[in-house]
Design an enzyme around this catalytic site. Structure first.
Site, PDB file in Angstrom:
ATOM      1  N   GLU A 247      36.115  -0.840  11.204  1.00 54.54           N
ATOM      2  CA  GLU A 247      35.607  -0.863   9.831  1.00 54.54           C
ATOM      3  C   GLU A 247      34.070  -1.040   9.799  1.00 54.54           C
ATOM      4  O   GLU A 247      33.559  -2.027   9.272  1.00 54.54           O
ATOM      5  CB  GLU A 247      36.267  -2.059   9.140  1.00 54.54           C
ATOM      6  CG  GLU A 247      36.154  -2.128   7.661  1.00 54.54           C
ATOM      7  CD  GLU A 247      36.900  -3.363   7.172  1.00 54.54           C
ATOM      8  OE1 GLU A 247      37.761  -3.200   6.314  1.00 54.54           O
ATOM      9  OE2 GLU A 247      36.633  -4.491   7.653  1.00 54.54           O
ATOM     10  N   GLY A 249      30.079  -0.600   8.942  1.00 53.19           N
ATOM     11  CA  GLY A 249      29.147  -0.204   7.892  1.00 53.19           C
ATOM     12  C   GLY A 249      27.848   0.171   8.577  1.00 53.19           C
ATOM     13  O   GLY A 249      27.510   1.338   8.755  1.00 53.19           O
ATOM     14  N   ARG A 286      16.054  -6.937   3.479  1.00 53.50           N
ATOM     15  CA  ARG A 286      16.495  -7.527   4.753  1.00 53.50           C
ATOM     16  C   ARG A 286      15.439  -8.395   5.448  1.00 53.50           C
ATOM     17  O   ARG A 286      15.754  -9.481   5.918  1.00 53.50           O
ATOM     18  CB  ARG A 286      17.009  -6.440   5.706  1.00 53.50           C
ATOM     19  CG  ARG A 286      18.192  -5.641   5.125  1.00 53.50           C
ATOM     20  CD  ARG A 286      18.896  -4.769   6.144  1.00 53.50           C
ATOM     21  NE  ARG A 286      19.637  -5.556   7.091  1.00 53.50           N
ATOM     22  CZ  ARG A 286      19.265  -5.758   8.325  1.00 53.50           C
ATOM     23  NH1 ARG A 286      18.179  -5.179   8.802  1.00 53.50           N
ATOM     24  NH2 ARG A 286      19.985  -6.521   9.120  1.00 53.50           N
ATOM     25  N   CYS A 319       5.429  -9.875  -7.183  1.00 53.43           N
ATOM     26  CA  CYS A 319       4.767 -11.137  -7.456  1.00 53.43           C
ATOM     27  C   CYS A 319       5.554 -12.250  -6.777  1.00 53.43           C
ATOM     28  O   CYS A 319       6.188 -13.081  -7.430  1.00 53.43           O
ATOM     29  CB  CYS A 319       4.716 -11.311  -8.970  1.00 53.43           C
ATOM     30  SG  CYS A 319       3.519 -12.499  -9.436  1.00 53.43           S
TER      31      CYS A 319
HETATM   32  N1  LLP Z   1      34.197  -5.447   6.993  1.00 54.93           N
HETATM   33  C1  LLP Z   1      33.997  -6.564   6.271  1.00 54.93           C
HETATM   34  C2  LLP Z   1      35.157  -7.309   5.773  1.00 54.93           C
HETATM   35  C3  LLP Z   1      32.695  -7.001   5.983  1.00 54.93           C
HETATM   36  O1  LLP Z   1      32.501  -8.103   5.270  1.00 54.93           O
HETATM   37  C4  LLP Z   1      31.587  -6.235   6.449  1.00 54.93           C
HETATM   38  C5  LLP Z   1      30.215  -6.640   6.134  1.00 54.93           C
HETATM   39  C6  LLP Z   1      31.859  -5.078   7.199  1.00 54.93           C
HETATM   40  C7  LLP Z   1      33.175  -4.711   7.462  1.00 54.93           C
HETATM   41  C8  LLP Z   1      30.784  -4.196   7.736  1.00 54.93           C
HETATM   42  O2  LLP Z   1      29.999  -4.891   8.631  1.00 54.93           O
HETATM   43  P1  LLP Z   1      28.932  -4.081   9.500  1.00 54.93           P
HETATM   44  O3  LLP Z   1      29.689  -3.113  10.361  1.00 54.93           O
HETATM   45  O4  LLP Z   1      28.024  -3.400   8.561  1.00 54.93           O
HETATM   46  O5  LLP Z   1      28.243  -5.132  10.298  1.00 54.93           O
HETATM   47  N2  LLP Z   1      23.545  -7.491   4.249  1.00 54.93           N
HETATM   48  C9  LLP Z   1      23.673  -7.870   5.651  1.00 54.93           C
HETATM   49  C10 LLP Z   1      25.036  -7.515   6.189  1.00 54.93           C
HETATM   50  C11 LLP Z   1      26.170  -8.111   5.384  1.00 54.93           C
HETATM   51  C12 LLP Z   1      27.521  -7.638   5.863  1.00 54.93           C
HETATM   52  C13 LLP Z   1      28.607  -8.005   4.931  1.00 54.93           C
HETATM   53  N3  LLP Z   1      29.902  -7.616   5.368  1.00 54.93           N
HETATM   54  C14 LLP Z   1      22.542  -7.217   6.444  1.00 54.93           C
HETATM   55  O6  LLP Z   1      21.689  -6.567   5.847  1.00 54.93           O
HETATM   56  O7  LLP Z   1      22.464  -7.371   7.656  1.00 54.93           O
END
Ligand code: LLP
Length: 399
Positions: A247, A249, A286, A319
């Site tokens: 899964e 992202g 970020r 700001c």
């Molecule tokens: N599955 C679940 C249940 C999650 O909560 C997340 C991310 C993912 C998959 C995907 O994770 P990834 O493969 O992208 O690491 N905003 C933060 C990252 C927050 C991730 C939240 N959940 C950043 O910019 O690093």
């Protein structure tokens, strides 16, 4: 160049990079894209066309997935709570649910919704690139505590639900060592009673290399093989074959996109040189939020040659003192070696595709930047620049 055509700041995606990343994960039976990383419906629809399934963490993400053409059975609502809208959409479209809190089971039951269930397990530990993205352990709000899993599976079965999938996601931007701990945790926690189990979801969290020359991309083959062996042992526990779902992202989209900005001011503060650009943490949060590192490069507008390397602090127009792209965790401002640049030169922030545009805001009443897709030698606008009218649309003035 895209900036000449669409002006800046601007998100520019290269779909070829996303396709390449998808191919690398093809050994998994299911690739479920965690759309929170970058939810533009154009990208979603292309990924759907390549056979991906999709994760939705809110009513809005369900709406996006449906709009992008995913059939409900290829969407999974993964959250720790239902709000009214999400529960209504799950019910209306019979969308499979990944339960992150036992209360969600009672709420589904009360609403008379029978959909295939996944249970997200909090294995008691977590890990990520920052403490803010660690999603396991006693201090995390995510998932069902591992000690409560067996009882919840039994309750779900009594209520007539089929628990199709068990899921663990310990955090984002983790590493091989921590992700491999999930494998043994999952194996030790699979309830023998879970006869309906069809799938094990290994979550996301796969890291990418943000720093040039740094090799922190994972050995995917090793990662897959580890899960594959575990899947076989889990099949023995439940007495039939199970499939493997991943899964991601960040892994799919981070390197596919740059944030193109323009330098609006070059100034000295004592010994420090600043480049102030036309994008801020309202665009890419970020660095300010996690102290995250993004590679930066300069494209000179008039001269053909890059200037000599100097130490620079890169900041935005907001700001807010923390509106700085070159900072480390804890808000420590640092300088970066970059070519000497002039007002009007372009400054490009790389690897901004994951949690970039997705986390943008209208703070300081700044407009959301457009998104452009580079595909087959052409730039296509996949999100228009927001207008002031659009920003004010829902506000009501009494006069
Ligand atoms: N599955 C679940 C249940 C999650 O909560 C997340 C991310 C993912 C998959 C995907 O994770 P990834 O493969 O992208 O690491 N905003 C933060 C990252 C927050 C991730 C939240 N959940 C950043 O910019 O690093």
């Amino acid at each position: 160049m895209a900036v000449e055509q669409f002006s800046s700041p601007l998100w520019v995606y290269d779909f070829g990079v996303i396709e390449k990343r998808i191919l690398e994960l093809r050994s998994f039976d299911v690739i479920r894209y965690a759309q929170k990383a970058s939810p533009n419906i154009n990208l979603l629809s292309k990924m759907g066309g390549l056979g991906l399934e999709v994760d939705a963490v809110s009513a809005g993400e369900i709406v996006r997935a449906l709009r992008a053409g995913f059939s409900p059975s290829r969407i999974k609502y993964t959250a720790d709570v239902f709000d009214k809208d999400a529960l209504a959409l799950v019910k209306e479209h019979s969308i499979p649910v990944n339960i992150g809190s036992p209360d969600m089971l009672w709420q589904l039951h009360e609403a008379g919704v029978k959909v295939p269930l996944t249970i997200r397990i909090n294995p008691g530990f977590g890990h990520g690139h920052s403490q803010k993205v660690n999603t396991g352990g006693e201090l995390s709000k995510h998932g069902v505590w591992h000690g409560e899993l067996d009882a919840l599976v039994k309750k779900a079965m009594q209520l007539g639900f089929s628990v199709d999938c068990l899921h663990m996601h310990i955090g984002s931007g983790s590493d091989f060592e921590h992700l491999s701990q999930v494998v043994s945790a999952m194996e030790s926690m699979v309830p023998v009673a879970c006869k309906s189990l069809k799938t094990i979801s290994v979550g996301g969290g796969l890291p990418v290399s943000y720093k040039r020359g740094e090799q922190n991309n994972m050995d995917l083959e090793k990662y897959y093989n580890m899960w594959d062996s575990s899947r076989k042992r889990i099949s023995n526990i439940v007495g039939h074959a199970v499939q493997l779902e991943v899964e991601p992202g960040r892994y799919l989209v981070a390197e596919s996109c740059v944030l193109a900005t323009e330098i609006l001011a070059v100034k000295k503060m004592g010994n420090n040189l600043f480049y102030l650009v036309n994008a801020g943490f309202t665009d890419l949060v970020r660095p300010a939020f996690y102290g995250a590192y993004h590679h930066i490069s300069i494209i000179p507008k008039k001269s053909k040659e890059l200037g000599e390397l100097v130490d620079v602090i890169v900041a935005g127009p907001l700001c807010e003192s923390c509106d700085v792209f070159t900072q480390e965790e804890g808000g420590v401002v640092v300088s970066r070696k970059l070519p000497l640049a002039k007002v009007g030169d372009l400054l490009v922030i790389h690897d901004a595709g994951a949690y970039g545009s997705a986390m943008s805001s209208n703070y300081n009443s700044r407009l959301l930047a457009p998104e452009i897709l580079w595909e087959k030698g052409e730039f296509t606008q996949i999100r228009k620049r927001q207008t002031f009218e659009h920003m004010l649309n829902n506000e009501v003035c009494n006069e």
